[in-house]
Write an enzyme that holds these catalytic residues in place. Structure first.
Site, mmCIF file in Angstrom:
data_model
loop_
_atom_site.group_PDB
_atom_site.id
_atom_site.type_symbol
_atom_site.label_atom_id
_atom_site.label_comp_id
_atom_site.label_asym_id
_atom_site.label_seq_id
_atom_site.Cartn_x
_atom_site.Cartn_y
_atom_site.Cartn_z
ATOM 1 N N LYS A 1 0.856 -1.189 0.000
ATOM 2 C CA LYS A 1 0.000 0.000 0.000
ATOM 3 C C LYS A 1 0.889 1.234 0.000
ATOM 4 O O LYS A 1 2.071 1.203 0.360
ATOM 5 C CB LYS A 1 -0.929 0.024 1.218
ATOM 6 C CG LYS A 1 -0.228 0.011 2.595
ATOM 7 C CD LYS A 1 0.280 1.362 3.080
ATOM 8 C CE LYS A 1 0.950 1.279 4.444
ATOM 9 N NZ LYS A 1 1.719 2.506 4.772
ATOM 10 N N ASP B 1 -1.875 -1.481 10.458
ATOM 11 C CA ASP B 1 -2.227 -1.506 9.033
ATOM 12 C C ASP B 1 -2.891 -2.802 8.599
ATOM 13 O O ASP B 1 -3.394 -2.891 7.476
ATOM 14 C CB ASP B 1 -0.976 -1.286 8.178
ATOM 15 C CG ASP B 1 -0.440 0.136 8.260
ATOM 16 O OD1 ASP B 1 -1.183 1.021 8.722
ATOM 17 O OD2 ASP B 1 0.719 0.358 7.862
#
Length: 283
Positions: free
Chosen positions: A13, A137
């Protein structure tokens, strides 16, 4: 149909903008960010075994111990569900300490794979809750795509459109300690007013390059003065035609988003002799 082995890609990401709002009583920080999943990925093969977690990888800095997020993911699932063991084979393609979230993505891949090979049918919402106990995350990677993250990153709001374009991912040979980066914000946060959250900006939940062009990552204010070579990469990306460029997470990766294929190829040729460089796409 039950299966004994799952092969799964574990995607990276980038953070398109990151605001550090305040420090919590539990020692973590509340943030606001836009997570964008990209197709740069690690690869995992996860299989059933009789007992325990057997882990192997193509790097020497990951071990079969409690610091390994893949092992943590297995242990959390074992505590909650009637499962036996798994074998994990991980091929790392994403650099560590780079702000791309690969360790968290690996953990999310393990959670999803265990649910599949043991036919548990665990909901995404339950996997997100489990993931939040492993790393900030991890919840994002359960669904991936494009999401606003708040809290420590576990409060997620899906966006209708991904942030399109070609992504040039530049990772210098530096590892940034996230705890160090957060520690540098103490004096800033003590004297700051509460900034706008990204969720306040997207009433239609649609985001594009024109919308994000003024977004900033708060970590740049502490990382760039300490590592000026990282700040220089951002400036070069803009000079080479990027429509947007930013540090990802606490770094060390800097990425640029391009809307011109010829320009990103030229930028790749510029950076690749000096740094790890990848051209990626949003997912």
């Amino acid at each position: 149909m039950r299966m004994n082995t799952v092969k799964i890609n574990s995607y990276a990401k980038v953070n398109v903008g990151l605001k550090i709002l305040n420090k919590r009583t539990d020692g973590y920080h509340n943030i606001s960010t836009i997570f964008q999943e990209i197709d740069l990925h690690d690869e995992l093969t996860i299989s059933k075994n009789i007992s325990g977690c057997q882990f192997s990888s193509n790097v020497n800095w990951l071990h079969n111990d409690q610091n390994n997020l893949c092992v943590k993911a297995y242990n959390h699932m074992k505590d909650l569900y009637d499962i036996k063991g798994i074998d994990i084979m991980l091929t790392k393609n994403i650099s560590r300490g780079s702000g791309l979230g690969s360790g968290s993505s690996n953990a999310a891949a393990v959670l999803k794979s265990i649910s599949k090979i043991y036919d548990l049918n665990v909901s995404d919402e339950d996997l997100i809750e489990i993931g939040s106990k492993i790393g900030a995350d991890v919840p994002f990677f359960i669904k991936g795509g494009t999401q606003i993250g708040e809290g420590i990153g576990e409060k997620l709001i899906g966006l209708k459109s991904k942030i399109k374009g070609w992504y040039l991912i530049i990772t210098p040979d530096l590892t940034i300690d996230t705890k160090w980066a957060y520690s540098q914000f103490k004096n800033i946060l003590d004297n700051a007013t509460l900034p706008t959250k990204f969720s306040d900006l997207f009433s239609e939940k649609v985001v594009d390059l024109d919308t994000i062009k003024f977004f900033e990552n708060d970590f740049e204010s502490v990382v760039f003065p300490t590592y000026p070579e990282i700040g220089a990469i951002k400036k070069e990306l803009f000079a080479l035609g990027a429509k947007f460029a930013s540090l990802s997470g606490s770094g060390s990766t800097v990425f640029g988003i391009f809307d011109d294929n010829a320009k990103i190829k030229k930028a790749f040729s510029h950076f690749s002799p000096m740094h790890k460089a990848h051209i990626a796409h949003s997912l």
